[in-house]
Design a protein around this motif. Structure first.
Motif, short mmCIF file in Angstrom:
data_model
loop_
_atom_site.label_atom_id
_atom_site.label_comp_id
_atom_site.label_asym_id
_atom_site.label_seq_id
_atom_site.Cartn_x
_atom_site.Cartn_y
_atom_site.Cartn_z
N THR A 1 0.96 -1.34 -0.01
CA THR A 1 -0.09 -0.13 0.03
C THR A 1 0.79 1.42 -0.12
OG1 THR A 1 -0.13 0.16 2.32
CG2 THR A 1 -1.77 -1.31 1.14
N ILE A 2 0.40 2.44 -0.54
CA ILE A 2 1.26 3.53 -0.59
C ILE A 2 0.47 4.63 0.22
CG2 ILE A 2 2.16 5.29 -1.80
CD1 ILE A 2 2.28 3.63 -4.26
N GLY A 3 1.02 5.20 1.18
CA GLY A 3 0.33 6.30 1.99
C GLY A 3 1.16 7.56 2.31
N SER A 4 0.63 8.71 2.51
CA SER A 4 1.57 9.77 2.82
C SER A 4 1.67 10.25 4.31
CB SER A 4 1.03 11.15 1.86
OG SER A 4 -0.45 11.22 2.12
N ASP A 5 0.78 9.61 5.08
CA ASP A 5 0.51 9.77 6.43
C ASP A 5 0.60 11.41 6.72
OD1 ASP A 5 0.50 9.08 9.12
OD2 ASP A 5 2.48 8.66 9.07
N ALA A 6 -0.33 12.06 6.03
CA ALA A 6 -0.46 13.59 6.03
C ALA A 6 -1.05 14.12 7.29
CB ALA A 6 -0.87 14.04 4.91
N HIS A 7 -0.41 14.96 8.08
CA HIS A 7 -0.99 15.56 9.02
C HIS A 7 -1.48 16.92 8.72
CE1 HIS A 7 -0.25 12.12 11.86
NE2 HIS A 7 0.73 11.85 11.06
N VAL A 8 -1.15 17.39 7.69
CA VAL A 8 -1.44 18.84 7.42
C VAL A 8 -1.71 18.63 5.75
CG1 VAL A 8 -0.07 19.87 8.99
CG2 VAL A 8 0.88 19.38 6.67
N PRO A 9 -2.98 19.46 5.39
CA PRO A 9 -3.31 19.16 3.94
C PRO A 9 -2.30 19.53 2.87
CG PRO A 9 -4.74 20.76 5.26
CD PRO A 9 -3.61 20.49 6.13
N HIS A 10 -1.34 20.33 3.15
CA HIS A 10 -0.43 20.45 1.89
C HIS A 10 0.45 19.29 1.69
CE1 HIS A 10 2.39 21.72 5.23
NE2 HIS A 10 3.08 21.47 4.41
N ARG A 11 0.28 18.24 2.81
CA ARG A 11 1.29 17.13 2.54
C ARG A 11 0.34 16.07 1.82
NH1 ARG A 11 6.58 17.15 3.32
NH2 ARG A 11 6.58 14.87 4.42
N VAL A 12 -0.84 15.97 1.67
CA VAL A 12 -1.63 15.04 1.25
C VAL A 12 -1.05 14.60 -0.08
CG1 VAL A 12 -3.68 14.29 0.55
CG2 VAL A 12 -3.67 15.37 2.70
N GLY A 13 -0.80 13.18 -0.17
CA GLY A 13 -0.18 12.62 -1.69
C GLY A 13 1.18 13.03 -1.89
N ASN A 14 1.91 13.41 -0.67
CA ASN A 14 3.45 13.86 -0.84
C ASN A 14 4.13 12.75 -1.52
OD1 ASN A 14 5.90 15.39 -0.37
ND2 ASN A 14 6.22 13.65 1.23
N ALA A 15 4.91 13.02 -2.52
CA ALA A 15 5.83 12.18 -3.52
C ALA A 15 5.22 10.69 -3.92
CB ALA A 15 6.91 11.74 -2.35
N ILE A 16 3.76 10.76 -3.92
CA ILE A 16 3.16 9.50 -4.48
C ILE A 16 3.59 9.14 -6.23
CG2 ILE A 16 0.84 8.30 -5.05
CD1 ILE A 16 1.40 8.79 -2.01
N ALA A 17 3.55 10.13 -6.87
CA ALA A 17 3.93 9.93 -8.36
C ALA A 17 5.56 9.45 -8.13
CB ALA A 17 4.07 10.95 -9.24
N ASP A 18 6.45 9.99 -7.67
CA ASP A 18 7.74 9.51 -7.51
C ASP A 18 7.97 8.07 -6.89
OD1 ASP A 18 8.68 11.86 -8.60
OD2 ASP A 18 9.02 12.70 -6.95
N THR A 19 7.15 7.99 -5.82
CA THR A 19 7.17 6.60 -5.12
C THR A 19 6.77 5.38 -6.17
OG1 THR A 19 6.73 7.51 -3.21
CG2 THR A 19 6.27 5.18 -3.33
N LYS A 20 5.73 5.52 -6.91
CA LYS A 20 5.48 4.61 -8.03
C LYS A 20 6.35 4.54 -9.07
CE LYS A 20 0.50 6.12 -8.05
NZ LYS A 20 -0.70 6.43 -8.65
#
Length: 105
Positions: free
Chosen positions: A62-81
């Motif tokens: 699974t892939i998760g950004s574990d964001a605790h603030v809105p601007h971090r939601v989805g952080n680095a998902i494309a690069d991770t893929k």
């Protein structure tokens, strides 16, 4: 980067045992992107550990950004893929009603 001077190879036996068990049990390993772009500066687990998981036959992620603030939601998902593709993974998943839903990388 956060100073995490831990040589994971010192714990390779234990890490292999954990990976073997989650592979056997068909438990997905979470790739957490929250460390990318912050004090850790990397994925968790790290790329070498993800490579070991794959080498051992691990497929479920699974892939998760574990964001605790809105601007971090989805952080680095494309690069991770991209990284996961290069490591030989072809899918990742999320769960709906406790059933894995697969997405092609």
């Amino acid at each position: 980067k956060y100073d995490r001077n831990i040589d994971v190879l010192l714990f390779e036996k234990e890490i292999r045992a954990i990976f073997a068990r989650i592979i056997e049990k068909r438990i997905a390993l979470e790739v957490n992107t929250s460390g990318v772009g912050d004090r850790f500066g990397e994925l968790m687990p790290s790329i070498p550990l993800l490579a070991l998981y794959r080498e051992m036959g691990g497929e479920l992620l699974t892939i998760g950004s574990d964001a605790h603030v809105p601007h971090r939601v989805g952080n680095a998902i494309a690069d991770t893929k991209d990284i996961l593709r290069k490591l030989g993974f072809s899918t990742y998943c999320y769960y709906r009603n406790r059933k894995a839903q697969f997405i092609v990388l």
